[in-house]
Design an enzyme around this catalytic site. Sequence first.
Site, PDB file in Angstrom:
ATOM      1  N   GLY A 181      42.407  37.238  37.846  1.00 43.35           N
ATOM      2  CA  GLY A 181      43.424  36.184  37.907  1.00 43.35           C
ATOM      3  C   GLY A 181      44.778  36.589  37.340  1.00 43.35           C
ATOM      4  O   GLY A 181      45.821  36.340  37.971  1.00 43.35           O
ATOM      5  N   GLU A 206      31.917  44.434  33.657  1.00 41.95           N
ATOM      6  CA  GLU A 206      32.402  43.072  33.849  1.00 41.95           C
ATOM      7  C   GLU A 206      31.252  42.100  33.623  1.00 41.95           C
ATOM      8  O   GLU A 206      30.484  41.825  34.564  1.00 41.95           O
ATOM      9  CB  GLU A 206      32.953  42.895  35.268  1.00 41.95           C
ATOM     10  CG  GLU A 206      34.131  43.785  35.585  1.00 41.95           C
ATOM     11  CD  GLU A 206      35.029  43.188  36.672  1.00 41.95           C
ATOM     12  OE1 GLU A 206      36.225  43.081  36.425  1.00 41.95           O
ATOM     13  OE2 GLU A 206      34.516  42.822  37.741  1.00 41.95           O
ATOM     14  N   GLY A 226      36.604  34.930  35.430  1.00 42.92           N
ATOM     15  CA  GLY A 226      37.232  33.702  35.907  1.00 42.92           C
ATOM     16  C   GLY A 226      36.927  32.476  35.070  1.00 42.92           C
ATOM     17  O   GLY A 226      37.208  31.353  35.479  1.00 42.92           O
ATOM     18  N   ASN A 239      42.623  43.405  40.448  1.00 46.80           N
ATOM     19  CA  ASN A 239      41.802  43.019  41.601  1.00 46.80           C
ATOM     20  C   ASN A 239      42.313  41.671  42.083  1.00 46.80           C
ATOM     21  O   ASN A 239      42.107  40.658  41.428  1.00 46.80           O
ATOM     22  CB  ASN A 239      40.330  42.935  41.158  1.00 46.80           C
ATOM     23  CG  ASN A 239      39.425  42.398  42.257  1.00 46.80           C
ATOM     24  OD1 ASN A 239      39.858  42.233  43.405  1.00 46.80           O
ATOM     25  ND2 ASN A 239      38.179  42.128  41.916  1.00 46.80           N
ATOM     26  N   TRP A 240      42.993  41.692  43.216  1.00 45.10           N
ATOM     27  CA  TRP A 240      43.633  40.472  43.705  1.00 45.10           C
ATOM     28  C   TRP A 240      42.629  39.549  44.404  1.00 45.10           C
ATOM     29  O   TRP A 240      42.995  38.465  44.817  1.00 45.10           O
ATOM     30  CB  TRP A 240      44.805  40.822  44.624  1.00 45.10           C
ATOM     31  CG  TRP A 240      45.914  41.569  43.922  1.00 45.10           C
ATOM     32  CD1 TRP A 240      46.021  41.818  42.574  1.00 45.10           C
ATOM     33  CD2 TRP A 240      47.070  42.169  44.520  1.00 45.10           C
ATOM     34  NE1 TRP A 240      47.163  42.528  42.308  1.00 45.10           N
ATOM     35  CE2 TRP A 240      47.835  42.752  43.481  1.00 45.10           C
ATOM     36  CE3 TRP A 240      47.544  42.271  45.833  1.00 45.10           C
ATOM     37  CZ2 TRP A 240      49.033  43.432  43.721  1.00 45.10           C
ATOM     38  CZ3 TRP A 240      48.735  42.938  46.082  1.00 45.10           C
ATOM     39  CH2 TRP A 240      49.470  43.517  45.030  1.00 45.10           C
ATOM     40  N   LYS A 241      41.406  40.019  44.577  1.00 41.62           N
ATOM     41  CA  LYS A 241      40.352  39.210  45.234  1.00 41.62           C
ATOM     42  C   LYS A 241      40.887  38.637  46.554  1.00 41.62           C
ATOM     43  O   LYS A 241      41.698  39.289  47.197  1.00 41.62           O
ATOM     44  CB  LYS A 241      39.843  38.147  44.259  1.00 41.62           C
ATOM     45  CG  LYS A 241      39.366  38.778  42.934  1.00 41.62           C
ATOM     46  CD  LYS A 241      38.548  37.883  42.079  1.00 41.62           C
ATOM     47  CE  LYS A 241      38.127  38.642  40.818  1.00 41.62           C
ATOM     48  NZ  LYS A 241      37.260  37.858  39.940  1.00 41.62           N
ATOM     49  N   GLU A 258      30.880  39.703  42.371  1.00 41.86           N
ATOM     50  CA  GLU A 258      30.976  38.713  43.453  1.00 41.86           C
ATOM     51  C   GLU A 258      30.333  39.250  44.723  1.00 41.86           C
ATOM     52  O   GLU A 258      29.715  38.512  45.483  1.00 41.86           O
ATOM     53  CB  GLU A 258      32.453  38.327  43.664  1.00 41.86           C
ATOM     54  CG  GLU A 258      32.952  37.464  42.515  1.00 41.86           C
ATOM     55  CD  GLU A 258      34.419  37.593  42.186  1.00 41.86           C
ATOM     56  OE1 GLU A 258      35.203  38.091  43.016  1.00 41.86           O
ATOM     57  OE2 GLU A 258      34.792  37.195  41.056  1.00 41.86           O
ATOM     58  N   SER A 264      38.279  37.818  32.434  1.00 43.68           N
ATOM     59  CA  SER A 264      39.266  36.983  31.723  1.00 43.68           C
ATOM     60  C   SER A 264      40.199  37.795  30.831  1.00 43.68           C
ATOM     61  O   SER A 264      40.572  37.352  29.745  1.00 43.68           O
ATOM     62  CB  SER A 264      38.565  35.875  30.927  1.00 43.68           C
ATOM     63  OG  SER A 264      37.901  34.986  31.813  1.00 43.68           O
ATOM     64  N   HIS A 290      31.213  45.005  42.891  1.00 44.75           N
ATOM     65  CA  HIS A 290      31.737  43.893  42.092  1.00 44.75           C
ATOM     66  C   HIS A 290      30.686  42.772  42.046  1.00 44.75           C
ATOM     67  O   HIS A 290      29.964  42.551  43.016  1.00 44.75           O
ATOM     68  CB  HIS A 290      33.037  43.378  42.711  1.00 44.75           C
ATOM     69  CG  HIS A 290      33.753  42.420  41.819  1.00 44.75           C
ATOM     70  ND1 HIS A 290      33.389  41.091  41.734  1.00 44.75           N
ATOM     71  CD2 HIS A 290      34.773  42.597  40.944  1.00 44.75           C
ATOM     72  CE1 HIS A 290      34.170  40.500  40.842  1.00 44.75           C
ATOM     73  NE2 HIS A 290      35.013  41.389  40.354  1.00 44.75           N
TER      74      HIS A 290
END
Length: 257
Positions: A241, A174, A180, A12-14, A100, A219, A98
């Site tokens: 990340g 998650e 992160g 997931n490149w966000k 976020e 992470s 997600h």
Amino acid sequence: MNPTRRPLIAGNWKMHRTVSESVALARAVADTRPVGPRTDIVVAPVFTALTAVAKALEGTRVGLAAQNVYFEDQGAFTGEISAPMLKDAGCAWSLVGHSERRQLFGETDGTVQKKLFALKKHGLAPIACVGETLAEREAGITYDVLRRQLDAMTAGLEMEESIALLTGLVIAYEPVWAIGTGRTAKSSDAQSAHAFLRDRVRDRFGEVADTMRILYGGSVKADNAAELLAQPDVDGVLVGGASLDPAGFARIIQAAG
Ligand code: 13P
């Protein structure tokens, strides 16, 4: 991992990378060698890079995912993108729910369900995210939260409709406190949460639970992927990340076999 389920490694490149950077990253992921014969790989770039990345990934074994989708097909919904549009752009997958999106953009269990319906209707494969916050974990309600988020996906559906929705669905566990932060869940905690989710689906809907893939996210790095993937109910990982570094992501892919 369990040999009856194909491992799935998703990046997931966000909100990172321009179009040209995304294409370069996608090419690097597609060049990863060796890759286990049964390992599925998916990357989720920003919307603006989808079409270009789709082209770069043609003929490779890397699948393309969106990071989000809106549940209506078209209309006056400024700023949104629909499932048929994602398909048109070359996506076979989409993330849904997600943390976020839930925390920063008002995504609810109800909108997650509508998005799942929209993706299924258009033949896209959802990766539906669940996970507790730190406060929920400290309050000892992790499994209540997971049960609520999971059950909401099939709320109001008949048995057969639920099984149809769950067939091919990928769940990503998650824990929000692990995203992160560099704080990965202990592999035993990840296994317990994954087993809880699978058992819940099996209790309610039977054997579809055994084909459902459950990814761990939070992470994940090259150094901890193998231990997580060694757990019997961890069928893959959803990487934030560390998926932006092709060498590190390659090692995670290779940890799957
Ligand atoms: P990190 O791997 O950066 O913790 O992000 C996890 C995540 O949110 C993937 O969807």
